[in-house]
Design an enzyme around this catalytic site. Sequence first.
Site, PDB file in Angstrom:
ATOM      1  N   HIS A  49       5.475  22.738  -6.424  1.00 44.17           N
ATOM      2  CA  HIS A  49       4.322  22.036  -6.989  1.00 44.17           C
ATOM      3  C   HIS A  49       4.073  20.753  -6.204  1.00 44.17           C
ATOM      4  O   HIS A  49       2.943  20.483  -5.783  1.00 44.17           O
ATOM      5  CB  HIS A  49       4.561  21.739  -8.466  1.00 44.17           C
ATOM      6  CG  HIS A  49       3.610  20.751  -9.067  1.00 44.17           C
ATOM      7  ND1 HIS A  49       2.298  21.066  -9.348  1.00 44.17           N
ATOM      8  CD2 HIS A  49       3.763  19.449  -9.425  1.00 44.17           C
ATOM      9  CE1 HIS A  49       1.687  20.002  -9.847  1.00 44.17           C
ATOM     10  NE2 HIS A  49       2.549  19.006  -9.905  1.00 44.17           N
ATOM     11  N   ASP A  95     -20.629  15.780  16.374  1.00 39.91           N
ATOM     12  CA  ASP A  95     -19.566  16.621  15.835  1.00 39.91           C
ATOM     13  C   ASP A  95     -18.285  15.792  15.909  1.00 39.91           C
ATOM     14  O   ASP A  95     -18.332  14.627  16.285  1.00 39.91           O
ATOM     15  CB  ASP A  95     -19.410  17.913  16.674  1.00 39.91           C
ATOM     16  CG  ASP A  95     -18.702  19.013  15.881  1.00 39.91           C
ATOM     17  OD1 ASP A  95     -17.672  18.716  15.255  1.00 39.91           O
ATOM     18  OD2 ASP A  95     -19.196  20.142  15.885  1.00 39.91           O
ATOM     19  N   TRP A 153      10.418  17.826  -3.895  1.00 35.44           N
ATOM     20  CA  TRP A 153       9.586  17.675  -2.701  1.00 35.44           C
ATOM     21  C   TRP A 153      10.143  16.594  -1.781  1.00 35.44           C
ATOM     22  O   TRP A 153       9.776  16.503  -0.628  1.00 35.44           O
ATOM     23  CB  TRP A 153       8.128  17.393  -3.047  1.00 35.44           C
ATOM     24  CG  TRP A 153       7.782  15.971  -3.321  1.00 35.44           C
ATOM     25  CD1 TRP A 153       7.932  15.316  -4.497  1.00 35.44           C
ATOM     26  CD2 TRP A 153       7.223  15.020  -2.398  1.00 35.44           C
ATOM     27  NE1 TRP A 153       7.513  14.019  -4.362  1.00 35.44           N
ATOM     28  CE2 TRP A 153       7.070  13.805  -3.091  1.00 35.44           C
ATOM     29  CE3 TRP A 153       6.839  15.077  -1.056  1.00 35.44           C
ATOM     30  CZ2 TRP A 153       6.562  12.660  -2.482  1.00 35.44           C
ATOM     31  CZ3 TRP A 153       6.329  13.923  -0.466  1.00 35.44           C
ATOM     32  CH2 TRP A 153       6.197  12.740  -1.180  1.00 35.44           C
ATOM     33  N   SER A 191      -0.474  19.936  11.997  1.00 36.59           N
ATOM     34  CA  SER A 191      -1.855  19.980  11.569  1.00 36.59           C
ATOM     35  C   SER A 191      -2.383  18.593  11.224  1.00 36.59           C
ATOM     36  O   SER A 191      -3.460  18.195  11.661  1.00 36.59           O
ATOM     37  CB  SER A 191      -1.974  20.919  10.373  1.00 36.59           C
ATOM     38  OG  SER A 191      -3.175  20.697   9.702  1.00 36.59           O
ATOM     39  N   SER A 192      -1.586  17.838  10.448  1.00 33.10           N
ATOM     40  CA  SER A 192      -2.030  16.497  10.064  1.00 33.10           C
ATOM     41  C   SER A 192      -2.227  15.615  11.281  1.00 33.10           C
ATOM     42  O   SER A 192      -3.189  14.852  11.366  1.00 33.10           O
ATOM     43  CB  SER A 192      -1.004  15.822   9.166  1.00 33.10           C
ATOM     44  OG  SER A 192      -0.772  16.580   8.045  1.00 33.10           O
ATOM     45  N   HIS A 195       6.500   6.677   2.038  1.00 34.99           N
ATOM     46  CA  HIS A 195       5.693   5.652   1.408  1.00 34.99           C
ATOM     47  C   HIS A 195       4.338   5.497   2.068  1.00 34.99           C
ATOM     48  O   HIS A 195       3.317   5.520   1.387  1.00 34.99           O
ATOM     49  CB  HIS A 195       6.413   4.324   1.226  1.00 34.99           C
ATOM     50  CG  HIS A 195       5.703   3.528   0.186  1.00 34.99           C
ATOM     51  ND1 HIS A 195       5.836   3.821  -1.144  1.00 34.99           N
ATOM     52  CD2 HIS A 195       4.749   2.606   0.274  1.00 34.99           C
ATOM     53  CE1 HIS A 195       5.003   3.070  -1.826  1.00 34.99           C
ATOM     54  NE2 HIS A 195       4.334   2.315  -0.988  1.00 34.99           N
ATOM     55  N   GLU A 210       2.884   7.774   3.454  1.00 33.35           N
ATOM     56  CA  GLU A 210       2.228   9.020   3.046  1.00 33.35           C
ATOM     57  C   GLU A 210       1.461   8.851   1.733  1.00 33.35           C
ATOM     58  O   GLU A 210       0.346   9.351   1.597  1.00 33.35           O
ATOM     59  CB  GLU A 210       3.291  10.121   2.918  1.00 33.35           C
ATOM     60  CG  GLU A 210       2.815  11.415   2.286  1.00 33.35           C
ATOM     61  CD  GLU A 210       1.880  12.223   3.160  1.00 33.35           C
ATOM     62  OE1 GLU A 210       1.889  12.022   4.384  1.00 33.35           O
ATOM     63  OE2 GLU A 210       1.140  13.056   2.612  1.00 33.35           O
ATOM     64  N   TYR A 242       0.091   6.207   0.667  1.00 34.18           N
ATOM     65  CA  TYR A 242      -1.130   5.450   0.958  1.00 34.18           C
ATOM     66  C   TYR A 242      -2.120   6.293   1.735  1.00 34.18           C
ATOM     67  O   TYR A 242      -3.333   6.123   1.600  1.00 34.18           O
ATOM     68  CB  TYR A 242      -0.794   4.145   1.683  1.00 34.18           C
ATOM     69  CG  TYR A 242      -0.123   3.194   0.732  1.00 34.18           C
ATOM     70  CD1 TYR A 242      -0.852   2.609  -0.296  1.00 34.18           C
ATOM     71  CD2 TYR A 242       1.224   2.939   0.802  1.00 34.18           C
ATOM     72  CE1 TYR A 242      -0.245   1.802  -1.224  1.00 34.18           C
ATOM     73  CE2 TYR A 242       1.846   2.119  -0.122  1.00 34.18           C
ATOM     74  CZ  TYR A 242       1.101   1.556  -1.131  1.00 34.18           C
ATOM     75  OH  TYR A 242       1.718   0.760  -2.047  1.00 34.18           O
ATOM     76  N   SER A 252     -15.725   3.219  -2.855  1.00 32.04           N
ATOM     77  CA  SER A 252     -16.564   2.136  -2.324  1.00 32.04           C
ATOM     78  C   SER A 252     -17.930   2.629  -1.886  1.00 32.04           C
ATOM     79  O   SER A 252     -18.827   1.822  -1.647  1.00 32.04           O
ATOM     80  CB  SER A 252     -15.866   1.463  -1.136  1.00 32.04           C
ATOM     81  OG  SER A 252     -14.602   1.011  -1.514  1.00 32.04           O
ATOM     82  N   HIS A 262      11.868   0.742  -1.913  1.00 33.43           N
ATOM     83  CA  HIS A 262      11.738   0.559  -3.355  1.00 33.43           C
ATOM     84  C   HIS A 262      11.872   1.883  -4.099  1.00 33.43           C
ATOM     85  O   HIS A 262      11.924   1.899  -5.315  1.00 33.43           O
ATOM     86  CB  HIS A 262      10.437  -0.169  -3.730  1.00 33.43           C
ATOM     87  CG  HIS A 262       9.187   0.571  -3.416  1.00 33.43           C
ATOM     88  ND1 HIS A 262       8.039  -0.053  -3.052  1.00 33.43           N
ATOM     89  CD2 HIS A 262       8.901   1.878  -3.413  1.00 33.43           C
ATOM     90  CE1 HIS A 262       7.098   0.842  -2.837  1.00 33.43           C
ATOM     91  NE2 HIS A 262       7.600   2.025  -3.038  1.00 33.43           N
ATOM     92  N   HIS A 263      11.927   2.985  -3.351  1.00 30.90           N
ATOM     93  CA  HIS A 263      12.219   4.267  -3.987  1.00 30.90           C
ATOM     94  C   HIS A 263      13.717   4.453  -4.145  1.00 30.90           C
ATOM     95  O   HIS A 263      14.171   5.469  -4.632  1.00 30.90           O
ATOM     96  CB  HIS A 263      11.678   5.421  -3.143  1.00 30.90           C
ATOM     97  CG  HIS A 263      10.186   5.392  -2.978  1.00 30.90           C
ATOM     98  ND1 HIS A 263       9.344   6.070  -3.813  1.00 30.90           N
ATOM     99  CD2 HIS A 263       9.396   4.749  -2.092  1.00 30.90           C
ATOM    100  CE1 HIS A 263       8.090   5.865  -3.431  1.00 30.90           C
ATOM    101  NE2 HIS A 263       8.102   5.057  -2.401  1.00 30.90           N
ATOM    102  N   THR A 297      -4.391  -4.603  -3.417  1.00 29.40           N
ATOM    103  CA  THR A 297      -4.912  -3.557  -4.298  1.00 29.40           C
ATOM    104  C   THR A 297      -5.771  -4.164  -5.389  1.00 29.40           C
ATOM    105  O   THR A 297      -6.834  -3.647  -5.730  1.00 29.40           O
ATOM    106  CB  THR A 297      -3.754  -2.752  -4.916  1.00 29.40           C
ATOM    107  OG1 THR A 297      -2.800  -2.486  -3.891  1.00 29.40           O
ATOM    108  CG2 THR A 297      -4.233  -1.441  -5.485  1.00 29.40           C
ATOM    109  N   LYS A 334      -9.206  -5.019  -4.257  1.00 32.09           N
ATOM    110  CA  LYS A 334     -10.103  -3.861  -4.245  1.00 32.09           C
ATOM    111  C   LYS A 334     -10.705  -3.613  -5.634  1.00 32.09           C
ATOM    112  O   LYS A 334     -11.909  -3.428  -5.776  1.00 32.09           O
ATOM    113  CB  LYS A 334      -9.352  -2.624  -3.785  1.00 32.09           C
ATOM    114  CG  LYS A 334      -9.072  -2.673  -2.308  1.00 32.09           C
ATOM    115  CD  LYS A 334      -8.623  -1.346  -1.789  1.00 32.09           C
ATOM    116  CE  LYS A 334      -8.807  -1.254  -0.301  1.00 32.09           C
ATOM    117  NZ  LYS A 334     -10.160  -0.966   0.117  1.00 32.09           N
ATOM    118  N   ARG A 374      13.555  12.871 -14.949  1.00 29.03           N
ATOM    119  CA  ARG A 374      12.603  13.849 -14.431  1.00 29.03           C
ATOM    120  C   ARG A 374      13.364  15.051 -13.878  1.00 29.03           C
ATOM    121  O   ARG A 374      14.579  15.025 -13.745  1.00 29.03           O
ATOM    122  CB  ARG A 374      11.733  13.224 -13.349  1.00 29.03           C
ATOM    123  CG  ARG A 374      12.491  12.751 -12.136  1.00 29.03           C
ATOM    124  CD  ARG A 374      11.642  11.867 -11.259  1.00 29.03           C
ATOM    125  NE  ARG A 374      10.794  12.679 -10.391  1.00 29.03           N
ATOM    126  CZ  ARG A 374      10.400  12.292  -9.163  1.00 29.03           C
ATOM    127  NH1 ARG A 374      10.784  11.134  -8.679  1.00 29.03           N
ATOM    128  NH2 ARG A 374       9.634  13.054  -8.437  1.00 29.03           N
TER     129      ARG A 374
END
Lengths: 188, 380, 166, 527
Positions: free
Chosen positions: D77, D106, D142, D170-171, D254, D256, D258, D269, D303-304, D329, D332, D451
Site C-alpha cells: 500500500h 513540448d 515501505w 523513471s523519476s 524526507h 521525497e 516534500y 497557488s 527526525h524520523h 510552510t 504559504k 502502527r
Amino acid sequence: MSDIKSSHTTQPRKSVSAKQVFKLFMVPVLMFGFGFALVPLYDVFCEITGLNGKTGRVEASVVNQKEVDSSRLVKVKFLANSGNGLPWNFEPVIQEMEVHPGQIYEAMYRVSSKSDKNTVGQAVPSVSPVQASVHFNKTECFCFSKQELAARETRDMPLRFVINHDLPKDIVELTLSYTFFNIEQTKS
Amino acid sequence: MISSRLLRRFFAPVLAFLSFISMSSAHADYELNMTQGVTPISHQIYDLHMIVLWICVIIGIGVFGAMAYSIMKHRKSKGAVAAEFHESTTVEIIWTLVPLAILIAIAVPATATLIDLEDTSEADINIQVNGIQWKWRYNYIDEGVEFISALAESSRTNGQSGVADPTGNENYLLEVDKPIVVPVKKKIRFLFTSDDVIHAWWVPELAVKQDAVPGFINDSWAYIEEPGVYRGQCAELCGKDHGFMPIVVNAVSEQEYQEWLVAMKAEAAAVAASADKEFSMEELVAKGESVYAANCAACHGPTGAGVPPVFPAITGSSVATGDISDHIDIIMNGKTGTAMQAFKTQISDVDIASVVTFQRNSLGNTVGDMVQPSKIKSLR
Amino acid sequence: MIAIEKDQQEEVLRIILTPNRSISWPLLVKFYLFTCGVSFSIAMLFAFLGYWMVIPFSGLEMMVLGGGLYVTCRKVYRQEVISVDNDHIKLEKGCISVDESWQFDRHWARISIEEIKNFRKTSSLKIGSHGNFVEVGSFLNESEKETLAFELNQSIISSDFLRRVG
Amino acid sequence: MSTATTHDEHHEHGPATGLMRWVTTTNHKDIGTLYLWLSFIMLLTGGAMAMVIRAELFQPGLQLVDPNFFNSMTTMHGLIMVFGAIMPAFVGLANWLIPMMIGAPDMALPRMNNWSFWILPFAFTMLASTLFMEGGAPAFGWTFYAPLSTTFAPDTTDFFIFAVHLMGISSVMGAINVIATILNMRAPGMTLMKMPLFVWTWLITAYLLIAVMPVLAGAVTMMLTDRHFGTSFFDAAGGGDPVMFQHIFWFFGHPEVYIMILPAFGIISAIIPTFARKPLFGYSSMVYASASIAILSFMVWAHHMFTTGMPVAGELYFMYATIMIAVPTGVKIFNWVATMWRGSMTFETPMLWALGFVVMFTIGGFSGLMLGVAPVDTQYHDTYFVVAHFHYVLVTGALYSIIAAFYYWVPKWTGNMYDEKLGKIHFWWSTISVNVLFFPQHFIGLAGMPRRIPDYALQFAEFNMISSIGGFAFGLAQVFFLYIVVKTIKGGEKATDKVWEGATGLEFEELPSPAPYHSFDEAPAVK
C-alpha cells in the site's frame, strides 16, 4: 522581444565548444570512477573517526599517560551477547570497573565453545551513550580480529582500553557491550 | 492543562451513537489523549504535548477563523468585489517572525525535557532488554536473573489465523507469561539490544520508547512513582508477529521486588536441577508437545508443515530426521540469517530435550532416538 | 530573435535568426556544475560513512542530466542565417555547423507569408524562387515574422540595397 | 510581394491512431494522460490494499488475513501510493501543464519522456507479482528497514529491489526532462519570476529528485549486495550498521515527502487566486518559501529516527531544524488565506478541493510540528498518531491537490466541463469520510496503538471501527470519481477557452479548450 538587434560581433555559436562539452562530460565520469577508488579508503576513514557509534583503536605507545584525569572516576559496565547461530557462552569476567579517563585498564571476557567442532566468531563492540563512543579507545581487543575456538575450548580474552581524558564531563557512566556473531554462517 | 475529559465530553455523544449503530461487541475503555504516565519524564512529556497542542489549536483558530470569515463575507454571491493588493512586506515579515518566536518558545522546554530524558547515569537497577522475534529477554544484570517474556496464551485467543473472538478478554494481546518486576521510586536503567531485527520497547506510562538494534546497545531510564501494572508493545515493525509481542511492567514496593528476586532465583535453580533427572521417551514427547506449541508452532505450524521456504517444515526435514547433535545445535543456537532463534537462552534444558525428542518422534517423524536434559546441560 | 549584421568589406547583409533562448549556455554550464556539486557532496557524505555505492549512481545520473541539458540546449541553439549580397540570397540552417543550405537569385527571390488555419492564427514565412520555397524562422513569433518580412522585402526589392549596407 | 505557394502541412497534424499511438507517443499531452491513468489505476490498487487493512482492523481479532499478509499489504500500500499514485500523478500534471504554462511546444526530451513512462508499468507489474510468489510479497514496510529487509526478508525482495530501481530511473528521467524544459524552453518574456508557481514548485521538486534518487538507488543496491554478495553495509555482524540504513533511507525519504507536496503547493497557488479573482498574495515569498522548504528538507531527515539512540546533540539539532520548517510552510498557508481575503470568491469544485487542502493540510502540518518536538516524539513515534499525520499530509494534502488539479484543468484538457453537481458530491463525500477515516487515528495513536499491527487491544476498538467505516466510504468515493472522470472525457457541457472567469496563465489565455495536440509550436509572447 521582437526588436531587431544589430550587432557587429561574431556569431554567437562559438560559445558552445566541443572541448568544453567534453570537459563537462568528464565531471560525472570522474565521479563514477571515484566511487570505486573509495573502497579501500573508507575503512581507514571510519577507523580514524569512530563514526557509526563504533569504538576506536589506538596504539598503546600513542596514549599519553600524563593526561590521566585522576580527579574523576567513570563507571564502565561490561555486557556480552552472543548472536544467533554461535554455540558459545560469552560473559564478562568483571561486571564493572571504575576508571580514570586517560589511563589504560585491562578487562577480561570469557568465552567457551560448546560445539564439538571448530567455530569462528567476530565480536562487535557498541558503547552507550553514543556520544561516548568516540572517546572510548582500545589498545588491545579480541574484537580486532575474528576468534576461532577449538571444540569445547574456553578462552579468557583480554581487552585493554583507555577512555580519553576529553570525555565530556557529564558522562559519568558508560556501558560497553560486545556481541559475538557467527560470521562463517552469515557468509555461507 | 485541560484534561482529556473536555475532549471526551465533546465526543461522547458522537461515539455513543456510533457504537450504538455499529453494534460493537468490544467494550469501551477508550482514551482520547496521551497518557500522563507515572514517571517524572512522562509528566514533562505530557505537559509539553499539551503546550504544543494548545499552541496549534490557537494558531488553527486564527487561521481557520480568518479563512471562514473571508469565505463567508468575501464571496461573489454577496457582491464582494476583489481587492487588488497582492503583497505587503510588513505583513509578510510579521508572519515570518511571529511563528519563529513561537517555535523558539516551544524549543526551550523541549530541550530541557530531552536532556532529562537522555540522562541515564547513576541508575539503581540495570536491566538489559533483548528483542527477539517475537518476545523479549530480560536480564537483571546486577542480580543474575534472566528470563524470557512472551505473549501469554490466555491473552491471545487465536493469534495465528482463523476467527478470533477477543470479547471479554480484558488484556487481549497485552498480557505476558512473565512480566518484569521492578521496584517503585528507583532509577531503573534499561539497556536495549536485539538478537535479530530492530525492535522497539515501548511502555507509554513510562514514556520509554527505544529501539533495540542488533549489535548495538541503546539505553533509557524510568523512575516509577506509583505501583501498578504498566503495559506496552513493540513499536518497530519486526516481522510477522510484530503485533504480538507485548510488554508488562509490574511496579511493586522494594520489599516485594526483593521477594520476587528470591523466588526467581529459586525457580531458576529448580529448573537447572531438573535437568539431571532421567526421563522416559513418553515423558519427553508429552512434554515436548506443549513446548512445541508454545515456541515452534508460530512458524513451523502446529502440524509441523511450516510455511516453506521461509519457515521450513519439521515433518520429514533433514534436520529433524538427521544427526541428533545437529538437531540440538540448531535448536539451541539458532541459524544465523534466518528467523530461527537460539533457544538455549529462552527455554530450559528439559524443554530443549523434550522438544527435540518430540520433533524426532512425532509430527510424522519416526526416528526413534531421544536426548536427555543432562546432555543439553553439558552443551551450555 | 533577429540579429542583423552588415559586412562592409564583402558587401553582405546577414540576418541571423535564433529561437528564444530562455537560458544562456554559460548559465546552463554553471547550473550543471552546481548540480554536480550538490549531487557529489551528498554522495561523498555517504561514501565517507562507508556507503560508497551512492557515488556511481550519482555519477550516472549526472551523465544523463548533462546529456539531456546538452541535447535541449542544442535545440535552442539552432540558427538560420540569411546572407544577402548583390546577386544572391543564401539561407543556411544548422546548429553548431551548417546542416542545410539553399541559394536563390536575389532578383527572382520572393517571400511569402501565409496564414495557417489554427487557433492562434499564426503564419508561415517562406523564401524562395521559381516555385522552390523554404520556410524560414518557423520558431519566430508573429511580430518577429513581420519584422523579418519587412527586412527581407527591403533587402530584396530595394535597389539601394548597397547604400543601406554602406 | 508575396506569392502563394503549396499549402503548409506541418502545424496541423494530430495524433496517430490505434494502440501504437500510446506506446510510441512522444507528445507531452499523451504522456501526461498515460501518467494520470497509471496513477489512477495505482490509486485504486493501493486503495484496495488499504481496504484490506481497514477490514482486518475493523474489529479486534484476526479475521481475514494472516499477520504476514497484513504486513505485505501495508508495505505494498505504501509503495504503490507513494511511487505509483502520487508521484506519477504529479509527473502527469507536469507533462500536461508545464509546456502549456511556459509556452513551450513540448517537453524538452520527448523520447526520454516516453521511456520514463513506459518503465513504470513494468516496475509495478513486477512489484505486484511478488504477491503471488512463494514466500509472499515484501512485508517489511515501505521504509524497508534493514535487517528485516536484508537478512530476514523473503526471496521476493530481489524483485522489490529491481522494481525500486526502475521507479527511481523513471523519476530521474522525468525530473531531468522537467528541468531541461523549464530552463531551456520558456517563451520569450517568461522570466523565472513570471513563471506560474506550479512550474516553480516542479522545478524545485525535480531538483530534489535529482539530488536524492542516487541515494535511494545506492541504498537498495547495498541491500542487494548485502543479501547476495557477502558485503555487510547494514549487517552488524560484519561491522555494518543497521541504523545507518535508516539514515540513508530518510536522507532520501524526507526530501521525497516534500517531492510529494511541493507541486501540490503550486496547484493550490494556481486555483485559489482564480476563484478569489485576486492575484496570488506574495508571489515571490511563495517562491522563496518553496526553495527554503526544499533546502531544509535535506537537513532534517533524522527526525524520523529519534528513538534509534542518537546522541543528544544530534537529537537537538534535528528537532530545531524540523520545527523551523513550520516557518516557510506557515508563510504559504498565510499567503493563501491572504489571497482569499477581500477577494470575490466563488466555490466551484476545484476551489472546494483547494480549500479542503488548505484546512486539512494545515491540520497535518500541526501534527507534524508536534512530531518534530523530539521528547514528545518518544510517545508519538511509530503509533497511529504518525499514521494520521502523514495521511493528512498525503491524502488530504497531495491527493486533494491532484483531484483539485483534475477539476481545474480537465475542461482545458478535454474541452468538456465536468458535472458540477457530481464534483461537489465527490468533494463532500470524500471530505467527510476522510476525516472520519483519519481523525480518530490521532486518538488511537495518543492512546498507544502502534502502527503496522494486524490486531490490537480492546481499548482501541471503537475508533478503529469508526476509522474503517470512514475508510470504506472514502474508498467508494474514489470509485465514484472514476465515473466522473469517464463521464467528463466522454462528453459534457463545452468549456469556454478561458474556462474560469478569473483564470490567468498562458494555458487559459492563449489556448482554446480543448488545448490542441501541438499547443505552442511557435512561442507566444509573454507580457
